[in-house]
Design a protein around this motif. Sequence first.
Motif, mmCIF file in Angstrom:
data_model
loop_
_atom_site.group_PDB
_atom_site.id
_atom_site.type_symbol
_atom_site.label_atom_id
_atom_site.label_comp_id
_atom_site.label_asym_id
_atom_site.label_seq_id
_atom_site.Cartn_x
_atom_site.Cartn_y
_atom_site.Cartn_z
ATOM 1 N N UNK A 28 58.725 -50.002 109.474
ATOM 2 C CA UNK A 28 58.593 -51.069 108.477
ATOM 3 C C UNK A 28 58.054 -50.588 107.144
ATOM 4 N N UNK A 29 57.394 -49.446 107.105
ATOM 5 C CA UNK A 29 56.676 -49.030 105.907
ATOM 6 C C UNK A 29 57.542 -49.119 104.653
ATOM 7 N N UNK A 30 58.699 -48.537 104.698
ATOM 8 C CA UNK A 30 59.566 -48.508 103.523
ATOM 9 C C UNK A 30 60.648 -49.576 103.552
ATOM 10 N N UNK A 31 60.398 -50.629 104.320
ATOM 11 C CA UNK A 31 61.331 -51.757 104.363
ATOM 12 C C UNK A 31 60.569 -53.053 104.100
ATOM 13 N N UNK A 60 64.662 -53.555 111.592
ATOM 14 C CA UNK A 60 64.033 -52.235 111.637
ATOM 15 C C UNK A 60 64.731 -51.248 112.564
ATOM 16 N N UNK A 61 65.839 -51.620 113.183
ATOM 17 C CA UNK A 61 66.465 -50.775 114.214
ATOM 18 C C UNK A 61 65.449 -50.462 115.317
ATOM 19 N N UNK A 62 64.674 -51.458 115.671
ATOM 20 C CA UNK A 62 63.574 -51.280 116.622
ATOM 21 C C UNK A 62 64.102 -51.263 118.042
ATOM 22 N N UNK A 63 63.714 -50.236 118.803
ATOM 23 C CA UNK A 63 64.219 -50.097 120.171
ATOM 24 C C UNK A 63 63.107 -49.590 121.085
ATOM 25 N N UNK A 64 62.213 -50.467 121.549
ATOM 26 C CA UNK A 64 61.150 -50.033 122.466
ATOM 27 C C UNK A 64 61.757 -49.503 123.760
#
Length: 335
Positions: free
Chosen positions: A231-234, A310-314
Amino acid sequence: MTILVTGSAGFIGFHLSRRLLERGETVVGLDSLNAYYDPRLKASRLAILQGYGTYRHETVDLADRERMPAVFDSARPSHVVNLAAQAGVRYSLESPETYVDSNVVGFLNILEGCRAHPPRHLIYASTSSVYGNHANLPFGVHDAATHPITLYSASKLANEAMAHAYAHLFGVPATGFRFFTVYGPWGRPDMALFKFTDAILNGRPIDVYGEGRMQRDFTYVDDIVDGLVAALDRPPAPDPRWDATHPDPATSAAPWRILNLGAGRRVELMRYIEVLEAKLGRKAEINFMPMQAGDVSATEADTGETRAVLDYAPSTSVEVGVGRFVDWYRDYYGV
């Protein structure tokens, strides 16, 4: 980037700070190092961070209205990640004033720092507890979360509203992450996995609330950190589709959004304990207890929006995550 991480000697803050330092970022860590739990554990985390040349520490209480502006004046961070808070649902029943000081007054000081020195992105920790007794699973960010049932969750819901006000008034881009039952190495001693491990290894019974039938979205700490780093740069932009006649609780006409960070699956508490027993090679003696005030029967994160943004994939299973915690615990405590 220069990233201000509050709660840097805490559980999640330590893991995030170390990840950022390992990739070469400059981290200004802020932590009061209070005695809510064993300060020696915090000192051990901090010692690791201070081994990096790009880490600088500030021992400051977020609620210190006199000293917090100086932290921002000195650091001038490009990004701010606020993870410092008084945590724990049950402790809020015993010491409510602590939650107001740390989670409300402290967060106001963060927002004022961001107003004076606007960062590219403010990220802050909220909690799945804001959903309260919401019965629809999984919990989705587009569903209203308006009925918190503990002061802890109310304080975090207040953070979301406060961040929105500063995004609207001063253009501070803010993302609030609702964390779901985070666990892993270097965890807090007041968390279930730590308490269960300590008790089982020392031959003491464990108290299991909700008669063991509670279900939680147990989320491994590295998966949480993956989301924060992504998330930092989004930073969020104003949602062009936002409709004031049908307001979306997760987005805004201001640069503000809410996202879930969870594994996206429910695990029954007894299954969690079985995994721990298998890793320890010992059976637990269990005291089954009724539900406590402020507890809910089940949590599960709808991470669809987080995946899209975020293309987040736990990816860490409880079998792997609990195993890593036990390995850390045995090594750290020499048992």
